[in-house]
Design a protein around this motif. Structure first.
Motif, PDB file in Angstrom:
ATOM      1  N   SER A   2      43.872  29.811  40.707  1.00  9.93           N
ATOM      2  CA  SER A   2      43.543  30.450  41.977  1.00  9.93           C
ATOM      3  C   SER A   2      42.022  30.522  42.158  1.00  9.93           C
ATOM      4  N   LEU A   3      41.624  30.684  43.386  1.00 11.21           N
ATOM      5  CA  LEU A   3      40.204  30.757  43.702  1.00 11.21           C
ATOM      6  C   LEU A   3      39.550  31.946  43.007  1.00 11.21           C
ATOM      7  N   GLN A   4      40.261  33.063  42.956  1.00 13.75           N
ATOM      8  CA  GLN A   4      39.708  34.262  42.321  1.00 13.75           C
ATOM      9  C   GLN A   4      39.438  34.013  40.834  1.00 13.75           C
ATOM     10  N   ARG A   5      40.373  33.332  40.172  1.00 16.68           N
ATOM     11  CA  ARG A   5      40.180  33.026  38.756  1.00 16.68           C
ATOM     12  C   ARG A   5      39.051  32.025  38.556  1.00 16.68           C
ATOM     13  N   GLN A   6      38.928  31.067  39.467  1.00 17.11           N
ATOM     14  CA  GLN A   6      37.847  30.088  39.379  1.00 17.11           C
ATOM     15  C   GLN A   6      36.493  30.773  39.506  1.00 17.11           C
ATOM     16  N   VAL A   7      36.379  31.689  40.446  1.00 21.32           N
ATOM     17  CA  VAL A   7      35.127  32.428  40.642  1.00 21.32           C
ATOM     18  C   VAL A   7      34.820  33.270  39.406  1.00 21.32           C
ATOM     19  N   ALA A   8      35.842  33.963  38.885  1.00 19.15           N
ATOM     20  CA  ALA A   8      35.653  34.785  37.689  1.00 19.15           C
ATOM     21  C   ALA A   8      35.221  33.934  36.499  1.00 19.15           C
TER      22      ALA A   8
END
Length: 184
Positions: A2-8
């Motif tokens: 997910s995008l959130q995990r990629q950013v994290a």
């Protein structure tokens, strides 16, 4: 992913454990207090108390009231007071982390960068004789040119202006030319 995990993951990749250790050692040296044993760096500074003690050591009286209890909002107030105090001390706005970066552990690398910026700023304060963190900022190298030197500089054409002693790229072919065949 997910995008959130990629950013994290991208934010976590910026983090340098060696810099965290150096920042922690500097804070401990300046404040004269060790971080609690077994507590992670980000957890020890999360409530802002250690950071407020740090700026008060560098510039006494910067943070008048340090909240030691009262919950989330009081601890976030500590962080905000620290941020205001370091800006007043001379740390650039762009170098200061956001409150959520620390309190919610969104970007601990940015928190460490802020501590390094504060450490660099101590070089500019002659009243501070204690330990420093990070490289010393460059001093201004002011130049005073005479009017004659300034006028002489206007007569020189630099290579950036397009002159290269008459050499040009005229007649230079790179790659095959386009062939146009008429009548087919």
């Amino acid at each position: 992913m997910s995008l959130q995990r990629q950013v994290a993951a991208k934010i976590a990749a910026k983090r340098n454990p060696e810099q965290d250790k150096e920042a922690q050692a500097w804070i401990e040296t300046v404040t004269g207090q060790k971080f609690p044993a077994g507590v992670l760096y980000e957890d020890a500074i999360k409530d802002g108390q250690i950071l407020c003690h740090l700026i008060n050591k560098l510039k006494p009286g910067s943070v008048a009231k340090i909240n030691s209890s009262g919950g989330q909002f009081k601890f976030m107030e500590n962080i905000n007071n620290f941020q205001k105090a370091i800006k007043d001390y001379g740390v650039a706005d762009i170098d200061v982390f956001q409150t959520v970066d620390l309190y919610e552990k969104k970007d601990i690398a940015q928190v460490t960068n802020t501590i390094y910026a504060l450490g660099r700023e101590t070089y500019r304060h002659s009243e501070w004789k204690g330990p420093y963190l990070g490289p010393k900022p460059a001093d201004e190298a002011k130049r005073d040119f005479s009017e004659e030197q300034l006028q002489a500089g206007k007569t020189i054409i630099g290579l950036q202006a397009g002159s290269n002693k008459g050499a040009t790229q005229a007649g230079q072919n790179i790659g095959a030319g386009r062939k146009i065949i008429l009548g087919k």
